[in-house]
Design a protein around this motif. Structure first.
Motif, PDB file in Angstrom:
ATOM      1  N   PHE A 245       0.836  -1.203   0.000  1.00 23.90           N
ATOM      2  CA  PHE A 245       0.000   0.000   0.000  1.00 23.90           C
ATOM      3  C   PHE A 245       0.872   1.256   0.000  1.00 23.90           C
ATOM      4  CE2 PHE A 245      -2.723  -3.264   1.698  1.00 23.90           C
ATOM      5  CZ  PHE A 245      -3.995  -2.936   1.236  1.00 23.90           C
ATOM      6  N   PRO A 246       0.330   2.381  -0.449  1.00 25.53           N
ATOM      7  CA  PRO A 246       1.057   3.645  -0.302  1.00 25.53           C
ATOM      8  C   PRO A 246       1.201   4.011   1.175  1.00 25.53           C
ATOM      9  CG  PRO A 246      -0.814   3.861  -1.821  1.00 25.53           C
ATOM     10  CD  PRO A 246      -0.972   2.547  -1.128  1.00 25.53           C
ATOM     11  N   PRO A 264      -5.175  -0.438  -8.258  1.00 23.56           N
ATOM     12  CA  PRO A 264      -6.061  -1.609  -8.334  1.00 23.56           C
ATOM     13  C   PRO A 264      -6.969  -1.666  -7.114  1.00 23.56           C
ATOM     14  CG  PRO A 264      -3.783  -2.219  -8.816  1.00 23.56           C
ATOM     15  CD  PRO A 264      -3.755  -0.812  -8.314  1.00 23.56           C
ATOM     16  N   VAL A 265      -8.084  -2.344  -7.237  1.00 29.51           N
ATOM     17  CA  VAL A 265      -9.101  -2.325  -6.194  1.00 29.51           C
ATOM     18  C   VAL A 265      -8.553  -2.795  -4.850  1.00 29.51           C
ATOM     19  CG1 VAL A 265      -9.971  -4.632  -6.842  1.00 29.51           C
ATOM     20  CG2 VAL A 265     -11.463  -3.014  -5.642  1.00 29.51           C
ATOM     21  N   TYR A 266      -7.625  -3.759  -4.831  1.00 30.30           N
ATOM     22  CA  TYR A 266      -7.157  -4.299  -3.556  1.00 30.30           C
ATOM     23  C   TYR A 266      -6.235  -3.348  -2.803  1.00 30.30           C
ATOM     24  CZ  TYR A 266      -2.457  -5.635  -5.290  1.00 30.30           C
ATOM     25  OH  TYR A 266      -1.162  -5.635  -5.779  1.00 30.30           O
ATOM     26  N   LEU A 267      -5.772  -2.274  -3.460  1.00 35.52           N
ATOM     27  CA  LEU A 267      -4.860  -1.322  -2.815  1.00 35.52           C
ATOM     28  C   LEU A 267      -5.505   0.038  -2.562  1.00 35.52           C
ATOM     29  CD1 LEU A 267      -1.559  -2.032  -4.803  1.00 35.52           C
ATOM     30  CD2 LEU A 267      -2.174  -2.839  -2.518  1.00 35.52           C
ATOM     31  N   SER A 271      -6.431   1.524   5.089  1.00 36.39           N
ATOM     32  CA  SER A 271      -6.741   1.348   6.506  1.00 36.39           C
ATOM     33  C   SER A 271      -7.890   0.376   6.765  1.00 36.39           C
ATOM     34  CB  SER A 271      -7.084   2.701   7.133  1.00 36.39           C
ATOM     35  OG  SER A 271      -8.220   3.267   6.507  1.00 36.39           O
ATOM     36  N   GLU A 272      -8.436  -0.247   5.723  1.00 35.36           N
ATOM     37  CA  GLU A 272      -9.592  -1.128   5.893  1.00 35.36           C
ATOM     38  C   GLU A 272      -9.203  -2.573   5.586  1.00 35.36           C
ATOM     39  OE1 GLU A 272     -13.029   0.240   3.767  1.00 35.36           O
ATOM     40  OE2 GLU A 272     -12.565   2.351   4.179  1.00 35.36           O
TER      41      GLU A 272
END
Length: 476
Positions: A245-246, A264-267, A271-272
């Motif tokens: 993640f960033p 992409p959706v997974y990144l 925080s979730e």
């Protein structure tokens, strides 16, 4: 007295009066489950001692009991673990902190079991570490986070550390973790950032710095000697999986991916741990990165909402992303896994997995595959453990050397029957799972080349299959 609990359990297996787990009422079942599989470590635990040498001696004396508590050892491995634990006790007080850590890790790893291990913070805290964070992609080891001084290395591929290839170092240090090769590799990635740990392993001459060589993101070769930071027990750490993640704004380290980019959706939600999203071609995305309640939501509430979303939307396909899920409590997701195929009304369910998919996450994937059969398609990389492994148990706390050593007590077998009532974790009789394999039906490893382009090979494979499936349906 606690040290004889595993021996008592073994003796019970040969008794004619051995109770069946399914025949016991609730209280009796919980009592037996606790006695057999949730027995605690020996008491008392060592006291914290100000003198480092005396503290190391106290921790080693306590840890000498560890091989009797972990049940994953083969007889030969237990004998070797006992020999090494006795040698550690004899030499304690004369070892560096890092030498002690690696000796304990090696003893635990002899069980060749992913859950029999030392806590990962032993590789991340209380030892010098260079201020870069690395991630092992399918096509190499790359730097994803770095302090501002070394931010020019973001995205760089590391080819050698202290003149040794990364592959050679990974082969040399695999003895410090158990389980599959992929699990060993990811468990030990922080060790590649610690000159003191590599020195203790005989792979570095200095405990204060590391020299890296490789290729920058733009293709230019680099060589850099990086000084390590001294890190105490309170040092900040992050799971290696979360490095994808960033970094949050104004954080002490910079990240390869920038906050606010199209990702992409997974990144997209750093925080979730639980996420629901719409996907192209009428798909529904369920991101499940933990098998227990979180600060953001009780897991039962999230799973109920996910099932309601699938039932209401009647999607063309469902994606369940388990790639960053390291486990938790499989009883929290078992009913969801059994219900999802029917909720999807026959639509394909794509389960995304990786070597980070571990423990209770594996149980969840297996339960879903068991229930859904061919409706469930596994995409990505192999999960992080075998389908026959040991878990449960507890931990030895070594306060003077800042170590936790986890022992395993219950066997999980998901690819065949588990009939030994002494070994097999009894809760599995109430939450049964049986699959032949969890190997990916569609291989889609995460490469750095894809990551740097903000692409997700697993989702691309899903969308490509859905496009083909939709085209075939329209031509019939």
């Amino acid at each position: 007295m606690r040290a004889i609990v595993p021996v008592i359990a073994l003796a019970l297996a040969g008794c004619a009066s051995e109770p069946s787990p399914l025949a016991l009422d609730g209280d009796a079942f919980e009592r037996e489950l606790s006695q057999r599989f949730h027995y605690g470590p020996p008491q008392p635990t060592p006291a914290e001692i100000e003198d480092q040498r005396a503290g190391q001696i106290a921790d080693a004396a306590y840890f000498a009991q560890f091989p009797e508590f972990d049940r994953a050892y083969s007889p030969a491995a237990r004998a070797e673990a006992q020999r090494l634990a006795a040698a550690l006790q004899a030499q304690a007080g004369d070892l560096s902190h890092e030498q002690f850590v690696l000796r304990v890790a090696e003893i635990a790893a002899l069980a060749d079991n992913g859950h029999t291990a030392i806590g990962e913070n032993a590789f991340r805290k209380n030892t010098p570490r260079i201020p870069v964070r690395t991630y092992q992609f399918a096509d190499g080891l790359h730097i994803l986070w770095a302090d501002p001084v070394h931010a020019d290395l973001l995205g760089a591929r590391i080819d050698t550390i202290e003149g040794r290839s990364v592959a050679d170092i990974q082969r040399a240090i695999r003895r410090y973790a158990g389980g599959t090769d992929a699990h060993r590799q990811r468990s030990l990635v922080a060790m590649l950032e610690s000159p003191a740990l590599l020195q203790a392993a005989g792979l570095s001459d200095s405990r204060a710095e590391l020299t890296l060589t490789g290729v920058l993101e733009d293709g230019r070769p680099f060589e850099r000697t990086i000084a390590a930071e001294e890190r105490d027990r309170s040092a900040w750490v992050s799971s290696s999986a979360r490095l994808l993640f960033p970094a949050r704004p104004n954080f002490r380290m910079r990240s390869f991916l920038a906050d606010g980019e199209e990702l992409p959706v997974y990144l997209r939600r750093r925080s979730e741990l639980f996420t629901l999203d719409d996907l192209p071609q009428r798909g529904v995305y369920i991101g499940l990165s933990h098998n227990a309640d979180t600060d953001e939501s009780p897991i039962a509430q999230f799973l109920d909402s996910a099932l309601a979303r699938v039932r209401g939307a009647r999607p063309a396909y469902v994606v369940l992303d388990m790639r960053l899920n390291g486990g938790g409590d499989y009883t929290t997701t078992y009913a969801f896994a059994r219900a999802l195929p029917q909720a999807a009304a026959g639509a394909p369910i794509y389960v995304l997995t990786s070597s980070w998919t571990f423990s209770a996450a594996i149980t969840t994937v297996a339960a879903l595959k068991d229930e859904g059969g061919r409706q469930v398609i596994i995409v990505g990389e192999p999960v992080g453990d075998r389908l026959d492994f040991w878990a449960e148990g507890g931990a030895f706390e070594l306060p003077n050397t800042f170590l936790e050593a986890y022992y395993a007590s219950g066997r999980h077998v998901y690819d065949g029957p588990c009939r030994d009532l002494d070994q097999c974790f009894w809760l599995n009789y109430r939450y049964p799972v049986r699959v032949r394999s969890l190997a990916p039906d569609i291989a889609a490893p995460l490469t750095f080349d894809a990551y740097r382009q903000r692409r997700d090979p697993a989702m691309e494979a899903v969308l490509e299959r859905e496009s083909t499936r939709g085209s075939n349906a329209r031509t019939r």
